[in-house]
Design an enzyme around this catalytic site. Structure first.
Site, PDB file in Angstrom:
ATOM      1  N   GLU A 101       0.841  -1.200   0.000  1.00 48.01           N
ATOM      2  CA  GLU A 101       0.000   0.000   0.000  1.00 48.01           C
ATOM      3  C   GLU A 101       0.877   1.252   0.000  1.00 48.01           C
ATOM      4  O   GLU A 101       1.834   1.329   0.746  1.00 48.01           O
ATOM      5  CB  GLU A 101      -0.909  -0.023   1.242  1.00 48.01           C
ATOM      6  CG  GLU A 101      -1.899   1.101   1.285  1.00 48.01           C
ATOM      7  CD  GLU A 101      -2.625   1.256  -0.058  1.00 48.01           C
ATOM      8  OE1 GLU A 101      -3.305   0.316  -0.479  1.00 48.01           O
ATOM      9  OE2 GLU A 101      -2.490   2.326  -0.693  1.00 48.01           O
ATOM     10  N   LYS A 119       8.230  -1.607  -2.530  1.00 47.58           N
ATOM     11  CA  LYS A 119       7.588  -0.856  -1.452  1.00 47.58           C
ATOM     12  C   LYS A 119       8.630  -0.300  -0.477  1.00 47.58           C
ATOM     13  O   LYS A 119       8.618   0.887  -0.138  1.00 47.58           O
ATOM     14  CB  LYS A 119       6.598  -1.765  -0.711  1.00 47.58           C
ATOM     15  CG  LYS A 119       6.006  -1.171   0.550  1.00 47.58           C
ATOM     16  CD  LYS A 119       5.166   0.060   0.293  1.00 47.58           C
ATOM     17  CE  LYS A 119       5.009   0.889   1.536  1.00 47.58           C
ATOM     18  NZ  LYS A 119       4.255   2.107   1.355  1.00 47.58           N
ATOM     19  N   CYS A 155       6.377   4.432   9.369  1.00 51.13           N
ATOM     20  CA  CYS A 155       6.993   3.609   8.320  1.00 51.13           C
ATOM     21  C   CYS A 155       8.370   4.012   7.828  1.00 51.13           C
ATOM     22  O   CYS A 155       9.210   3.134   7.625  1.00 51.13           O
ATOM     23  CB  CYS A 155       6.034   3.511   7.142  1.00 51.13           C
ATOM     24  SG  CYS A 155       4.547   2.604   7.614  1.00 51.13           S
TER      25      CYS A 155
END
Ligand code: NAD
Ligand code: UGA
Length: 467
Positions: free
Chosen positions: A163, A222, A278
């Protein structure tokens, strides 16, 4: 496997909640059940009052209002949702390990592994398992190994579908993504699984924005996309320090750099440092992976991005301490903003926490105001540092109901989050309620420096020469 009719998502957090809400809104014929072992979180997602959803995201209430109860459900019945689903998204947390091998660097995959084991134990029909969490490259192999030992011997396909949403703009990012990335096996079964997920996204995402790759490329893209984004912030922040000593202005420099079409203007905003759950954990994970393959130069290169970020937070705190003549003890410093960025109530790795810690070490008193972060969360963040007792945190830090209350009698104001509302405050009123000289530290370059200086503030902004 034919068309997907039932989706289960394990993890009702900042990613699982909004992502599944948008899938449910755009695919009314698919039943989407979001499950979580945290029952309080599920209860919050099910609350009648949509303003009380567990996460704050602009536009999310409307999406949930449309789909919840129609084809979107939040449930604590994890096993039932696994049994019913054709496709299962794993969207659980993958924080930095705090113990054992890889402590402080590697991602802790215990929650991901627990999901894989639960799926293996419970499933009685074929499933497509989708990695939505951000995972180290080659994690899909571990998930496959666990699933292959399922007692029911049903078949599983494992896809990677990371995502890319950013908090604060999650709904817009989901509705109009730059790309959707899907990695899967290259054999016919793998390609069929990819196709099943492509068909879901095709309900609203143009086909040219849906990229399909092998699993490892998707997992690694990612981690490295986040590393590239964070690297831009650390790059501009490193230049901001140089601006402060040379008389160059970081906003002018960033504009001049960013107008080069090869570089582009985004992610060049100098700040007190990047936060969020993150960037740091993904780069540390990347560094760990590189080291485990003996790629030490590559590891050192990326590690520097994290080091510059810590340095930026530290020097912001030091500037406050120095400007208050190294006697912060007993002085009140108002914090405007506690969230790691505007338009979210998320405080994970927020620079505000680190700046607060450094000031509390100097025995400062803090008065914190954030429009969306609850008081308990602020104290929980401080207690989590374990540098002071909970009683001391309560004694030294007050949480205010408004910016005006936080700034009253303060010696300095520090802007830690770029909430728009700070721009429209009555700064003359704030100035007159503060101790003099009134200092202002703009950690986001949010405010108009000249206008504040006219009022009488002594303003220190990131990447601008100090008075
Ligand atoms: P989060 O902590 O908000 O949510 C994770 C949820 O998973 C929690 O509610 C937890 O209770 C639940 N959970 C954990 N183990 C479980 C289990 N075995 N069974 C049931 N529920 C379980 O985390 P998040 O911010 O949503 O991030 C999830 C993943 O997505 C991470 O890998 C993160 O790196 C990645 N990611 C996050 C963002 C972001 O903006 N937050 C964006 C992109 C990717
Ligand atoms: C980031 C990425 O932008 C997403 O694409 C990714 O999906 C996500 O991480 C993730 O994997 O979790 P997020 O952390 O939610 O999203 O928010 P960002 O907008 O990237 O901001 C991160 C931090 O960098 C914030 O503290 C922000 O204030 C700071 N930042 C950002 C700057 O200081 N300057 C900038 O120019 C941009």
């Amino acid at each position: 496997m034919g068309r997907i009719k039932n989706i289960c998502c394990i993890g009702a957090g900042y990613v699982g909640g909004p992502t599944m809400s948008v899938i449910a809104q755009k695919c009314p014929n698919i039943r989407v059940v979001v499950v979580d072992s945290n029952e309080a979180r599920i209860a919050a997602w099910n609350q009648e009052d949509l303003s009380q959803l567990p996460i704050y995201e602009p536009g999310l209430e409307q999406v949930v209002a449309e789909a919840r109860g129609r084809n979107l459900f939040f449930s604590k019945e994890v096993n039932q949702a696994i049994l019913d689903a054709d496709m299962i998204f794993i969207s659980v947390n993958t924080p930095t390990k705090t113990y054992g091998e890889g402590k402080g660097m590697a991602a802790d995959l215990k929650w991901v592994e627990a999901c894989a084991r639960q799926i293996a134990d419970v499933a009685t029909s074929p499933k497509i398992v989708v990695e939505k969490s951000t995972l180290p490259v080659r994690t899909a192999q571990a998930i496959k190994d666990i699933l292959q030992n399922s007692p029911s011997k049903v078949s599983f396909q494992v896809l990677s579908n990371p995502e890319f949403l950013a908090e604060g703009t999650a709904v817009q990012d989901l509705l109009n993504p730059d790309r959707v990335l899907i990695g899967g096996d290259q054999d016919p079964e793998g390609q069929a699984a990819i196709q099943a997920l492509v068909e879901i996204y095709q309900a609203w995402v143009p086909m040219e924005k849906i990229l399909t790759t092998n699993v490892w490329s998707s997992e690694l893209s990612k981690l490295t996309a986040n590393a590239f984004l964070a690297q831009r912030v650390s790059s501009i922040n490193s230049v901001s320090e140089l601006c402060e000593v040379t008389g160059a202005d970081i906003e002018e420099v960033a504009k001049a750099i960013g107008t080069d079409s090869r570089i582009g203007p985004k992610f060049l905003k100098a700040s007190v440092g990047f936060g969020g759950s993150c960037f740091q954990k993904d780069i540390l994970n990347l560094v760990y992976i590189c080291r485990s393959f003996q790629l030490h130069e590559v590891a050192d290169y990326w590690e520097q991005v994290v080091k510059i970020n810590a340095h930026q937070r530290e020097r912001f705190a030091k500037k406050i301490i120095k400007s208050l003549y190294y006697t912060v003890n007993g002085k009140t410093i108002a914090f405007l903003g506690w969230a790691f960025k505007k338009d979210t109530n998320d405080t994970r790795e927020s620079p505000a926490i680190y700046v607060a810690d450094a000031l509390l070490d100097e025995r400062a008193l803090l008065a914190v105001y954030d429009p969306k972060v609850a008081e308990e969360k602020i104290y929980r963040d401080l207690d989590f540092l374990e540098n002071r007792s909970s009683e001391d945190n309560k004694r030294l830090v007050q949480v205010a109901e408004s910016a005006y209350e936080a700034c009253k009698d303060a010696s300095a104001v520090a802007v830690l989050t770029e909430w728009e509302e700070f721009n429209s405050l009555d700064w003359e009123r704030i100035y007159s309620s503060m101790q003099k000289p009134a200092l202002l530290f703009d950690g986001r370059n949010l405010l108009n420096k000249q206008a504040l200086e006219k009022i009488g503030f002594i303003v220190h902004a990131i990447g601008k020469s100090s008075p």
